[in-house]
Enzyme design. Structure first.
Site, mmCIF file in Angstrom:
data_model
loop_
_atom_site.group_PDB
_atom_site.id
_atom_site.type_symbol
_atom_site.label_atom_id
_atom_site.label_comp_id
_atom_site.label_asym_id
_atom_site.label_seq_id
_atom_site.Cartn_x
_atom_site.Cartn_y
_atom_site.Cartn_z
ATOM 1 N N ASP A 1 0.795 -1.233 -0.088
ATOM 2 C CA ASP A 1 -0.016 0.027 -0.053
ATOM 3 C C ASP A 1 0.833 1.017 -0.061
ATOM 4 O OD1 ASP A 1 -2.237 1.457 -0.073
ATOM 5 O OD2 ASP A 1 -2.834 1.092 2.004
ATOM 6 N N ASN B 1 -11.134 -2.327 -5.597
ATOM 7 C CA ASN B 1 -10.239 -1.181 -6.296
ATOM 8 C C ASN B 1 -11.015 -0.933 -7.665
ATOM 9 O OD1 ASN B 1 -7.178 -2.617 -5.199
ATOM 10 N ND2 ASN B 1 -8.326 -0.867 -4.334
HETATM 11 C C1 IPE Z 1 -5.358 -2.796 -0.314
HETATM 12 O O1 IPE Z 1 -5.129 -1.391 -0.411
HETATM 13 C C2 IPE Z 1 -5.656 -3.432 -1.704
HETATM 14 C C3 IPE Z 1 -4.162 -3.388 -2.318
HETATM 15 C C4 IPE Z 1 -3.094 -3.155 -1.838
HETATM 16 C C5 IPE Z 1 -4.281 -4.162 -3.607
HETATM 17 P P1 IPE Z 1 -6.303 -0.120 -0.613
HETATM 18 O O2 IPE Z 1 -5.345 1.222 -0.682
HETATM 19 O O3 IPE Z 1 -7.253 -0.414 -1.640
HETATM 20 O O4 IPE Z 1 -6.869 -0.302 0.830
HETATM 21 P P2 IPE Z 1 -7.900 0.761 1.510
HETATM 22 O O5 IPE Z 1 -8.961 1.586 0.747
HETATM 23 O O6 IPE Z 1 -7.115 1.862 1.919
HETATM 24 O O7 IPE Z 1 -8.382 0.164 2.689
HETATM 25 C C1 IPE Z 2 -1.424 0.336 -3.410
HETATM 26 O O1 IPE Z 2 -1.193 1.663 -3.382
HETATM 27 C C2 IPE Z 2 -1.616 -0.246 -4.766
HETATM 28 C C3 IPE Z 2 -3.261 -0.794 -5.002
HETATM 29 C C4 IPE Z 2 -4.022 -0.656 -4.040
HETATM 30 C C5 IPE Z 2 -3.460 -1.161 -6.349
HETATM 31 P P1 IPE Z 2 -2.364 2.678 -3.546
HETATM 32 O O2 IPE Z 2 -2.864 3.147 -4.909
HETATM 33 O O3 IPE Z 2 -3.620 2.246 -2.649
HETATM 34 O O4 IPE Z 2 -1.800 3.772 -2.651
HETATM 35 P P2 IPE Z 2 -2.336 4.962 -1.772
HETATM 36 O O5 IPE Z 2 -2.841 4.151 -0.547
HETATM 37 O O6 IPE Z 2 -3.474 5.811 -2.329
HETATM 38 O O7 IPE Z 2 -1.237 5.677 -1.282
HETATM 39 MG MG MG Z 3 -4.129 2.315 -0.729
#
Ligand code: IPE
Ligand code: IPE
Ligand code: MG
Length: 245
Positions: free
Chosen positions: A25, A73
């Site tokens: 993340d 997502n």
């Molecule tokens: C979890 O991260 C999903 C992945 C890392 C693929 P998110 O960024 O989607 O999770 P939330 O929304 O912060 O809980």
């Molecule tokens: C994790 O990084 C990757 C996916 C969830 C696909 P994020 O895209 O959630 O990055 P933040 O949480 O917005 O920084």
């Molecule tokens: Mg995230």
């Protein structure tokens, strides 16, 4: 294979997690900090992953599951979803080249029905290409949700009962486990989440029941093999009781 390498953190090979789950993340925040589009963060995240997989192989970790795209997502803007899918397609296409010498077995877990034809076909190709490798098994969680996985298992159990293959009374934890995407694999021992968030976000709800959790404020693209070793080393010092004393 550990000889001849300089290591800041010395890992006790007898106390390795068999299965490490990683919630990668913070890609978006990493990009924002640099004034870059979120897509740049996702690219940097994919590069970080390659190095971590190599490290897992070096350490002799049997299973690594990485959260690449959740069932939630899809709520993101269409262009971001499209970019993530193209990045995953590239990762699968180039897996052999990227992970050269790593001997990684690649498996994709999650619901495939909602994915495009091209990526679905590539998943089959990459899985076939790497199935006889002997290194770390890398599960890529793609369109994965823990609730979807358990719901799917429940649906299969009902179908088997209906078809007379199973008695309701004989349904036990193993019967559920056998119908999870990770059937045949050990539970997650160590769960890592980057970016300072301390939640599961629907990741491997069944398999993390007794996982040791390890959180870091580092954003995923900044997560380095040394950080991975740090987490694995700390795992080796945790006292696990599994409900006992
Ligand atoms: C979890 O991260 C999903 C992945 C890392 C693929 P998110 O960024 O989607 O999770 P939330 O929304 O912060 O809980
Ligand atoms: C994790 O990084 C990757 C996916 C969830 C696909 P994020 O895209 O959630 O990055 P933040 O949480 O917005 O920084
Ligand atoms: Mg995230």
């Amino acid at each position: 294979m550990l000889f001849g390498r300089k290591r800041k953190v010395k890992i006790d090979e007898n106390r390795l997690p068999r299965h490490v789950g990683i919630i990668m993340d913070g890609n978006g925040r990493w990009a924002k900090k640099r004034g870059l589009p979120r897509s740049a963060g996702h690219s940097a995240g994919a590069e970080a992953l390659k190095k971590i997989v190599t490290e897992a192989n070096n350490l002799g970790i049997e299973y690594v599951t990485v959260y690449a795209f959740s069932t939630e997502n899809w709520k993101r803007p269409a262009d971001e979803v499209k970019y993530l899918m193209s990045l995953l397609l590239d990762y699968l296409k180039n897996a052999e080249k990227n992970l050269a010498g790593d001997n990684t077995v690649i498996r994709v877990i999650g619901s495939r029905a909602e994915l495009g034809d091209e990526i679905r076909e590539q998943i089959l190709k990459t899985e076939k290409l790497t199935e006889h490798n002997t290194g770390t098994v890398l599960n890529i969680a793609l369109n994965y949700g823990g609730r979807e996985e358990i719901t799917r298992a429940a649906r299969e159990l009902c179908a088997d009962v209906k078809d007379g293959l199973l008695d309701t009374e004989s349904i036990d934890e193993k019967a559920v486990e056998d119908r999870l995407y990770t059937h045949g694999q050990p539970d997650v021992d160590l769960l890592i989440r980057t970016s300072g968030e301390m939640r599961l976000s629907n990741f491997m709800l069944w398999q993390v029941s007794y996982a040791e959790m390890w959180f870091t404020d580092k954003l995923w693209p900044d997560f380095k093999p040394a950080d991975f070793r740090h987490a694995v080393n700390e795992f080796g010092h945790r006292g696990r009781r599994f409900g006992g004393i």
